[in-house]
Design an enzyme around this catalytic site. Structure first.
Site, PDB file in Angstrom:
ATOM      1  N   HIS A   1      -9.623   8.240   3.464  1.00 37.16           N
ATOM      2  CA  HIS A   1      -9.633   6.898   3.853  1.00 37.16           C
ATOM      3  C   HIS A   1     -10.889   5.982   3.993  1.00 37.16           C
ATOM      4  O   HIS A   1     -10.977   5.088   4.099  1.00 37.16           O
ATOM      5  CB  HIS A   1      -8.819   6.699   5.109  1.00 37.16           C
TER       6      HIS A   1
ATOM      7  N   GLU B   1      -5.981   6.646  -2.171  1.00 41.54           N
ATOM      8  CA  GLU B   1      -5.888   5.657  -1.255  1.00 41.54           C
ATOM      9  C   GLU B   1      -6.340   4.339  -1.864  1.00 41.54           C
ATOM     10  O   GLU B   1      -5.936   3.342  -1.668  1.00 41.54           O
ATOM     11  CB  GLU B   1      -6.709   5.895   0.096  1.00 41.54           C
TER      12      GLU B   1
ATOM     13  N   HIS C   1       1.623   4.244  -3.040  1.00 43.46           N
ATOM     14  CA  HIS C   1       1.584   5.863  -2.945  1.00 43.46           C
ATOM     15  C   HIS C   1       2.905   6.254  -3.652  1.00 43.46           C
ATOM     16  O   HIS C   1       2.630   7.727  -4.306  1.00 43.46           O
ATOM     17  CB  HIS C   1       1.629   6.185  -1.570  1.00 43.46           C
TER      18      HIS C   1
ATOM     19  N   HIS D   1       1.123  -1.175   0.047  1.00 41.38           N
ATOM     20  CA  HIS D   1       0.215  -0.036   0.027  1.00 41.38           C
ATOM     21  C   HIS D   1       0.850   1.200  -0.045  1.00 41.38           C
ATOM     22  O   HIS D   1       0.574   2.078  -0.943  1.00 41.38           O
ATOM     23  CB  HIS D   1      -0.831  -0.087   1.154  1.00 41.38           C
ATOM     24  N   GLU D   2       1.822   1.350   0.959  1.00 44.76           N
ATOM     25  CA  GLU D   2       2.874   2.492   0.929  1.00 44.76           C
ATOM     26  C   GLU D   2       3.580   2.610  -0.248  1.00 44.76           C
ATOM     27  O   GLU D   2       3.742   3.669  -0.634  1.00 44.76           O
ATOM     28  CB  GLU D   2       3.664   2.592   2.304  1.00 44.76           C
TER      29      GLU D   2
HETATM   30 ZN   LIG Z   1      -2.239   5.065   2.230  1.00 47.23          ZN
END
Ligand SMILES: [Zn+2]
Length: 793
Positions: free
Chosen positions: A485, A415, A393, A389-390
């Site tokens: 989020h 997100e 980004h 997930h990171e």
């Molecule tokens: Zn995130």
């Protein structure tokens, strides 16, 4: 993902003397602008051309653009076989721009399918309009589509009363930080605020370590006020042969030199550091001596397990992007990634338990978990899906458009893409592949997010997400960067349905059925959309457009993949945003003296979600007369509200006085403007379509007669009345319909007569109507009139 946004930091006050970067450039000339633009170049794309009106005449557009109210648009123009230069020359005409605007063409990107993608930034009086962009896509020299977000600025104030130093000071104060990591150049840009107001602002980047904050602050160039802040940290929610924390023994790659093994993967350029002594600096690699080391290639130290977990997880994520999307590193240029586990400097209380990616660098931070303010215990935030997930980004920040602004819908999409590819990495590794994220991270719940059931009751209430656009759990407030989020759940569920298929009823009451196309096709469509089609300020409607373009490029318009993308967006309620253009000209400027136009559907029903307008303009000494010759729209609801309607304005814009708003199947009366222009708009919603309308317009000599009582073919009396009303006909008519409507437009009386004769009087009983103002409309084969009628008891 985000926990930190919901928790307050203890603010430590430190002092650091600051110098400020001052930008001063002459923007008044084209060459000044050019130099200024050059100074703004990013490391991924360069400005290759500046387009100003001075360099060419405005060309009449050969196609039209239909924008949403936000300014989003997407148009497939393959069929007109336009070349890039020809569309560039039409940019002013297409968007109705005057000489105050200019465009900067960025260096194009060619993808693996052979498409060439070129972005154009927009400037007003030499200042960048932040977050607005035109994206042109072409193949074999022919433009396939054009999309983006463009909104006219409407003559904003240009008055710079605030120095860069003041802007910097105000930004620091507004973000509430003291100790800064670095000083960044300050840009002067137009920023768009709520209500579509554009303000000239100084865009100041603020990066502070204590407390950990990274933002763009927009300081009003006139007043010095903080107008908006955009987060540049993408936070996570929960929150060798290596013994990993969550996945047991795994193979990793590490560096070996002179008897020392390091958590350093030289091939993939992934380094993993102990954050205990990291000083916090996103400008350069953390010091080499913070990299985890071991005496053997067998990493089993218990304390090191979370670090081993992220090292392995980012290797897997790197491999996923390389193998599935041919992406070499998050920037596709194999930039290094720096994993920092347990960066204690982030929080003086030592409770740093979140995970986050720092925009603009390859730094990924992972907290060790702990107890949050609500008494929930978190394990180390190092799960494979959190790492992926990171990492995503970072990938998103290097998209063709330069990222997705971490605010509101664009932030929610940002997100969501991180969740989508985190899930895809789970499936890619084959280790516990499922539709849940953050499993086993928190003490009393099994997971922190569900792609297949975003609002699952197994989630903590604060982690529940909507599965329908603006449906249940949609975050409407400004909380959490305006719901980044939370509102991400809509695209998450779209992706789940696209992969797996499904049927159901969404929060809008629409029944859906989606045929799943599998993880491989779905993730390729999502990836291509993110990389090639989404502007920085993308809304859900842009995600809809872009995913369709991506599916079309990859699988063709007739494919199941394309159809499923549409069906899945319908399932999550995004289809209601799509404006369907009326066929033909959206905006008709008639210089001839008369003509007709229609809703555009021909013999068929009008389109759902139509949003069309026509401006009719004549020479200065005439006015415009409108005569509806066909009219069949959906009728008003019981409460008088209209879902499909035609509005007529006494002027060229919607701010002009409203002449009337019409729906149902009663012909509107003959209408006249008071000036030489008139605006007709047509709106339809997604349900119930009818035949539509046809209207004749003509330029006529103005008379003083009120257009509501244009002719005297009938007389209505008594008025006001209490019991009955008479309609007297001056000449014979056939097929006469008389309607009495209340103030909301709802029909309260209706009389139909096949024939009336000259001087015949028709009597209508109005005893049962409450006191008030009504309209009485009489339609016959030779007349169509509207009268005001008052019932007074
Ligand atoms: Zn995130």
């Amino acid at each position: 993902m985000n926990i930190l946004s919901k928790k307050n930091y203890v603010l430590t006050v430190c002092f650091l003397s600051l110098a400020c970067y001052v930008l001063s450039q002459d923007l008044s000339s084209v060459s000044g602008l050019k130099n200024y633009l050059k100074s703004q170049e990013t490391n991924t794309q360069k400005i290759v051309k500046v387009i100003t009106k001075e360099t060419k005449e405005i060309e009449k557009p050969t196609f039209s653009i239909n924008k949403t109210s936000f300014g989003s648009f997407s148009k497939d123009i393959k069929h007109i076989r336009a070349k890039q230069l020809s569309v560039e020359n039409q940019l002013y005409g297409l968007f109705g721009f005057d000489k105050n605007y200019s465009f900067a063409q960025m260096s194009p990107i060619t993808d693996e399918l052979g498409f060439v993608h070129t972005n154009y930034l927009i400037y007003y009086k030499g200042y960048l309009v932040d977050d607005q962009m035109i994206m042109i896509h072409q193949k074999d020299g022919i433009i396939t589509s054009i999309n983006g977000v463009v909104k006219s600025l409407n003559d904003p104030l240009i008055n710079i009363a605030v120095s860069d130093q003041q802007a910097f000071d105000n930004a620091r104060e507004g973000i509430a930080v003291e100790q800064l990591v670095d000083i960044f150049p300050i840009e002067t840009v137009f920023v768009r605020l709520d209500g579509d107001v554009f303000r000239l602002a100084k865009k100041v980047k603020i990066f502070s370590i204590q407390p950990l904050k990274k933002y763009y602050a927009y300081i009003d160039a006139h007043t010095g006020k903080l107008l908006r802040k955009i987060s540049l940290m993408y936070c996570s929610d929960v929150e060798g042969q290596a013994h990993t924390y969550y996945n047991g023994m795994q193979l990793i790659t590490c560096d070996h030199d002179d008897g020392v093994y390091k958590l350093k993967d030289n091939a993939r350029k992934i380094m993993t550091y102990n954050g205990a002594n990291w000083k916090g600096n996103d400008k350069e690699a953390p010091p080499e001596n913070l990299i985890y080391t071991n005496a053997t290639a067998n990493w089993v130290d218990e304390d090191m397990r979370p670090a081993l977990q992220v090292h392995w997880g980012i290797e897997k994520t790197y491999d996923y992007y390389l193998k599935v999307h041919q992406r070499n590193g998050y920037d596709n240029k194999q930039a290094p990634v720096y994993n920092i586990y347990n960066p204690v400097i982030m929080d003086i209380t030592g409770k740093m338990f979140n995970a986050s990616a720092l925009s603009g660098s390859g730094i990924l931070l992972y907290g060790r978990g702990g107890l949050d303010a609500n008494g929930v215990t978190y394990k180390p935030l190092v799960l494979l899906d959190i790492a992926a997930h990171e990492y995503t980004h970072l990938v998103t920040s290097r998209s063709n458009a330069g990222g997705l602004t971490y605010f509101s819908e664009s932030g929610a999409l940002n997100e969501s893409f991180s969740d989508i590819f985190a899930t895809a990495v789970d499936f890619y590794t084959g280790i516990n592949p499922n539709w849940l994220l953050g499993e086993g991270i928190i003490s009393d719940r099994p997971f922190i997010r569900s792609m297949s059931d975003p609002g699952s009751e197994q989630l903590l209430v604060s982690y529940r997400q909507p599965d329908t656009y603006k449906g249940k759990y949609w975050e409407f407030t400004g909380k959490d960067n305006a719901g980044v989020h939370t509102n991400s759940g809509v695209q998450n569920y779209w992706f789940y349905l696209l992969c797996q298929g499904g049927t159901g009823t969404n929060d809008k009451g629409d029944n859906y059925s989606v045929t799943g196309i599998g993880m491989d096709a779905a993730s390729k469509i999502a990836y291509r959309n993110l990389m090639m089609y989404l502007p920085m300020s993308a809304q859900y409607i842009d995600a809809y457009y872009g995913s369709l373009s991506a599916a079309k490029d990859l699988y063709g318009e007739g494919s199941q993949q394309y159809k499923s993308v549409i069906d899945a967006w319908y399932a999550v309620g995004v289809d209601s945003l799509i404006p369907t253009p009326c066929k033909g000209e959206k905006r008709l400027v008639a210089i001839e003296t008369a003509g007709t136009f229609t809703d555009g559907s021909g013999d068929g029903m009008y389109k759902k979600n139509s949003n069309c307008s026509w401006v009719i303009k004549s020479v200065a000494d005439k006015i415009i007369q409108l005569e509806f010759v066909n009219f069949e729209l959906e009728g008003a609801d019981n409460d008088g509200s209209m879902s499909d309607y035609v509005s007529v304005y006494d002027g060229a814009t919607e701010s002009a006085p409203l002449i009337g708003k019409y729906c149902g199947n009663i012909l509107p009366p003959l209408l006249k403007s008071t000036k030489n222009e008139i605006l007709v708009t047509f709106i339809s919603d997604k349900s119930v379509q009818k035949q539509g309308f046809e209207v004749r317009y003509s330029a006529v000599v103005p008379t003083s007669i009120n257009n509501l009582n244009l002719d005297n073919k009938i007389v209505v009396y008594p008025n006001p009345t209490s019991e009955q009303i008479f309609v007297s006909f001056k000449e014979s008519q056939s097929a006469v319909n008389i309607f009495i409507c209340d103030i909301l437009g709802k029909i309260v009386k209706e009389v139909s007569l096949s024939q009336v004769y000259t001087n015949e009087e028709v009597n209508i009983n109005v005893e049962d109507l409450p006191s008030g103002v009504y309209t009485l409309r009489v339609v016959g084969d030779k007349l169509n009139t509207l009268h005001k009628m008052i019932v007074n008891k």
